[in-house]
Design a protein around this motif. Sequence first.
Motif, short mmCIF file in Angstrom:
data_model
loop_
_atom_site.label_atom_id
_atom_site.label_comp_id
_atom_site.label_asym_id
_atom_site.label_seq_id
_atom_site.Cartn_x
_atom_site.Cartn_y
_atom_site.Cartn_z
N ASN A 1 -103.01 17.53 -21.94
CA ASN A 1 -102.35 16.49 -21.21
C ASN A 1 -101.15 15.75 -22.12
O ASN A 1 -101.68 15.61 -23.15
N VAL A 2 -100.15 15.76 -21.85
CA VAL A 2 -98.96 15.27 -22.38
C VAL A 2 -98.38 14.17 -21.50
O VAL A 2 -98.06 14.04 -20.50
N GLU A 3 -98.85 13.01 -22.26
CA GLU A 3 -98.43 11.69 -21.67
C GLU A 3 -96.86 11.16 -21.42
O GLU A 3 -96.43 10.51 -20.49
N ASP A 4 -96.04 11.81 -22.44
CA ASP A 4 -94.74 11.52 -22.35
C ASP A 4 -93.81 12.70 -23.13
O ASP A 4 -94.16 12.76 -24.44
N HIS A 5 -93.50 13.54 -22.18
CA HIS A 5 -92.48 14.59 -22.99
C HIS A 5 -91.48 14.26 -23.92
O HIS A 5 -91.14 15.15 -24.63
N ARG A 6 -91.11 12.95 -23.86
CA ARG A 6 -90.03 12.43 -24.91
C ARG A 6 -90.57 12.26 -26.02
O ARG A 6 -89.82 12.41 -27.34
N ALA A 7 -91.94 11.88 -26.19
CA ALA A 7 -92.61 11.65 -27.29
C ALA A 7 -93.07 12.86 -28.01
O ALA A 7 -92.92 13.05 -29.34
N THR A 8 -93.60 13.78 -27.14
CA THR A 8 -93.77 15.13 -27.66
C THR A 8 -93.23 16.17 -26.75
O THR A 8 -94.08 16.35 -25.70
N PRO A 9 -92.31 16.85 -27.00
CA PRO A 9 -91.71 17.66 -26.13
C PRO A 9 -92.77 18.87 -26.03
O PRO A 9 -93.43 19.18 -27.05
N LEU A 10 -92.54 19.68 -24.90
CA LEU A 10 -93.61 20.72 -24.64
C LEU A 10 -93.38 21.98 -25.82
O LEU A 10 -94.27 22.62 -26.28
N ALA A 11 -92.30 22.12 -26.25
CA ALA A 11 -91.77 22.97 -27.19
C ALA A 11 -92.42 22.71 -28.44
O ALA A 11 -92.87 23.65 -29.10
N GLN A 12 -92.56 21.47 -28.88
CA GLN A 12 -93.33 20.96 -29.91
C GLN A 12 -94.86 21.06 -29.85
O GLN A 12 -95.46 21.80 -30.73
N LEU A 13 -95.22 21.10 -28.84
CA LEU A 13 -96.87 21.19 -28.32
C LEU A 13 -97.14 22.63 -28.64
O LEU A 13 -98.10 23.09 -29.18
N VAL A 14 -96.23 23.64 -28.04
CA VAL A 14 -96.42 25.04 -28.23
C VAL A 14 -96.37 25.54 -29.65
O VAL A 14 -97.20 26.29 -30.01
N ALA A 15 -95.42 25.06 -30.30
CA ALA A 15 -95.19 25.38 -31.65
C ALA A 15 -96.39 24.92 -32.42
O ALA A 15 -96.97 25.51 -33.40
N ALA A 16 -97.06 23.80 -32.13
CA ALA A 16 -98.17 23.14 -32.78
C ALA A 16 -99.49 24.19 -32.57
O ALA A 16 -100.33 24.60 -33.71
N VAL A 17 -99.59 24.57 -31.44
CA VAL A 17 -100.78 25.46 -31.17
C VAL A 17 -100.55 26.99 -31.91
O VAL A 17 -101.42 27.53 -32.52
N ALA A 18 -99.28 27.40 -31.85
CA ALA A 18 -98.85 28.66 -32.40
C ALA A 18 -99.11 28.68 -33.82
O ALA A 18 -99.05 29.73 -34.35
N ARG A 19 -99.17 27.44 -34.72
CA ARG A 19 -99.55 27.51 -36.04
C ARG A 19 -100.81 27.83 -36.32
O ARG A 19 -101.19 28.04 -37.49
#
Length: 140
Positions: free
Chosen positions: A81-99
């Motif tokens: 769950n992402v509370e605020d897409h401005r604080a953590t953009p979805l692209a950043q979330l995907v990149a974090a998982v992809a690491r």
Amino acid sequence: DGGWPHAQHRILRNATLDRWEAAGCPGPGRRPDELAPPATLAEARAIAARIREGGDDGLAGVRAIGLRLDARDGLAQVSTNVEDHRATPLAQLVAAVARHASVGGCELVGLAPQAAFDGFPDDVPVRNRRAIEDVLAACS
């Protein structure tokens, strides 16, 4: 069906399908970029612990857990769950998982602002992608 029998969504031609075809159209568990085995529930839980707020990668406003989806042949996934897409953009979330693991796709539950997908990788399919703006426009 793009070689993915029983898929509950349309298969769009993208880089993921191209890699699968280039690999000789392998079956489940051997497909390129698939987050099914060899990814395990323990690995999904470890990734979730790393990326959630307070974890080693600590993404602001992200809640994450690792799940096993028995209805999808035991697929292990990181659910967030992402509370605020401005604080953590979805692209950043995907990149974090992809690491930590291959990302074979994402699923949106509910609606998101179109801006939440700014910079989102083109080669990561998103099931149920619906923007708030599109729904509001359809209502007017």
